[in-house]
Design an enzyme around this catalytic site. Structure first.
Site, PDB file in Angstrom:
ATOM      1  N   SER A  60       0.837  -1.197   0.000  1.00  0.00           N
ATOM      2  CA  SER A  60       0.000   0.000   0.000  1.00  0.00           C
ATOM      3  C   SER A  60       0.871   1.245   0.000  1.00  0.00           C
ATOM      4  O   SER A  60       2.018   1.224   0.480  1.00  0.00           O
ATOM      5  CB  SER A  60      -0.890   0.010   1.246  1.00  0.00           C
ATOM      6  OG  SER A  60      -1.545   1.255   1.419  1.00  0.00           O
ATOM      7  N   TYR A  63       0.104   0.201  10.573  1.00  0.00           N
ATOM      8  CA  TYR A  63      -0.264  -0.247   9.230  1.00  0.00           C
ATOM      9  C   TYR A  63       0.904  -0.017   8.268  1.00  0.00           C
ATOM     10  O   TYR A  63       1.265  -0.898   7.471  1.00  0.00           O
ATOM     11  CB  TYR A  63      -1.498   0.512   8.755  1.00  0.00           C
ATOM     12  CG  TYR A  63      -1.972   0.124   7.372  1.00  0.00           C
ATOM     13  CD1 TYR A  63      -2.481  -1.146   7.122  1.00  0.00           C
ATOM     14  CD2 TYR A  63      -1.923   1.030   6.319  1.00  0.00           C
ATOM     15  CE1 TYR A  63      -2.920  -1.511   5.853  1.00  0.00           C
ATOM     16  CE2 TYR A  63      -2.366   0.684   5.047  1.00  0.00           C
ATOM     17  CZ  TYR A  63      -2.855  -0.583   4.819  1.00  0.00           C
ATOM     18  OH  TYR A  63      -3.283  -0.938   3.556  1.00  0.00           O
TER      19      TYR A  63
END
Length: 318
Positions: free
Chosen positions: A163, A189
């Site tokens: 990501s 994350y």
């Protein structure tokens, strides 16, 4: 005299179906983790439509069975076979069981499943911070366990779904599990998504002699996905309003799966390994997060970081 075929160009709006148009994957076997929702479903659909036999590796097999039935009903008769197998990346025993049950070569492994930014810290049964434990360590244990099957395929491809969120943090080796620093859902994350890229870098180098390629990617900003199921949406909105979180334009699920499918199946990237892609092409490097909605941080492609993470991960999953 025949005219050479013009190389195909893929963009942010390319769909997974367009990527596999004209690609023949009959005789290939694929595993897609997290294939019961979102881009995992579309990745499985595209690979099966090109002829690959696809295993949907999912936590909830009932949901996986429903997806497999729906896709089978929609796909043309010459498509590959869809099967469902249980895999909970937070539970080491299910990873070991999946590996033990696998027989024969594996040509394509798409490490797609993940968890994103739970507002409160959660740990896996073995004590790891959940995002690092699921997004990285679970896939690390799965992929290294399946290494013999990948090597037997003589040209296997590993696809690691990362990501733009990797820009939020490098891997903090001295505190992987937030035992000392305050938990933050976004740096956590980011650390896990950086780890996804570093895994591809390390696997590309370690397993090149086995004919295995490994690459990572950013699928895009996709609204219709189950990835955000743990997120506090008010917190996300505040984060966006503050300017701390910059997002690229939204994609459909079909567009979001395209770069995964490109790396899994497209002839144009055969032999390419240890890279990070977005919007159907290799990403450009960026030197800071401020204002960035794409690109790849140098720390995520650093070979020393990749080698260190591999060694640490081996010890954590032993």
């Amino acid at each position: 005299m025949s005219v050479p075929e013009t190389p195909r160009t893929f963009t942010a709006t390319t769909t997974a179906a367009e990527v596999v148009d004209g690609v023949d994957l009959h005789g290939r076997r694929a595993v897609v983790t997290g294939a019961s929702s979102g881009i995992g479903v579309e990745t499985a659909r595209a690979l099966a439509s090109a002829g690959a036999d696809v295993t949907l590796a999912v936590r909830n097999t009932a949901a996986g069975d429903r997806v497999a039935a729906r896709l089978t009903a929609d796909l043309p008769p010459e498509s590959g076979k869809l099967t469902v197998a249980r895999l909970d990346l937070a539970d080491r025993s299910t990873v070991a069981a999946f590996v033990a049950d696998w027989q024969g070569p594996l040509h394509i492994l798409v490490n797609n499943a993940g968890v994103m930014a739970p507002s409160e810290i959660t740990r896996t049964p073995d004590g790891r911070e959940q995002q690092f434990g699921v997004n990285h360590l679970g896939h690390f244990a799965l992929t290294t366990g399946l290494h013999p099957a990948l090597a037997a395929a003589n040209g296997a491809r590993i696809v690691s779904v990362s990501s733009t969120g990797h820009l939020f943090s490098p891997v903090v080796f001295d505190d992987l599990d937030y035992r000392f620093r305050p938990y933050d859902p976004w740096t956590s994350y980011g650390q896990s998504k950086t780890a996804n890229i570093l895994f591809a870098v390390a696997a590309a180098e370690r397993w090149a002699a086995d004919g295995i390629t490994a690459n990572a990617l950013m699928p895009g900003n996709i609204a219709d996905t189950n990835l955000a199921r743990h997120m506090d949406m008010q917190q996300v909105e505040a984060f966006i309003a503050s300017g701390e979180l910059a997002l690229p334009p939204q994609k459909t699920v079909e567009q979001g799966a395209a770069t995964s499918v490109l790396l899994a199946a497209a002839p144009t990237v055969a032999g390419v390994s240890g890279r990070y892609f977005e919007d159907g092409a290799e990403a450009e490097p960026v030197t800071e997060r401020a204002g960035a909605v794409g690109g790849v941080a140098p720390y995520a492609l650093d070979r020393d970081n990749a080698a260190r993470l591999w060694t640490v991960s081996e010890a954590l999953v032993a």
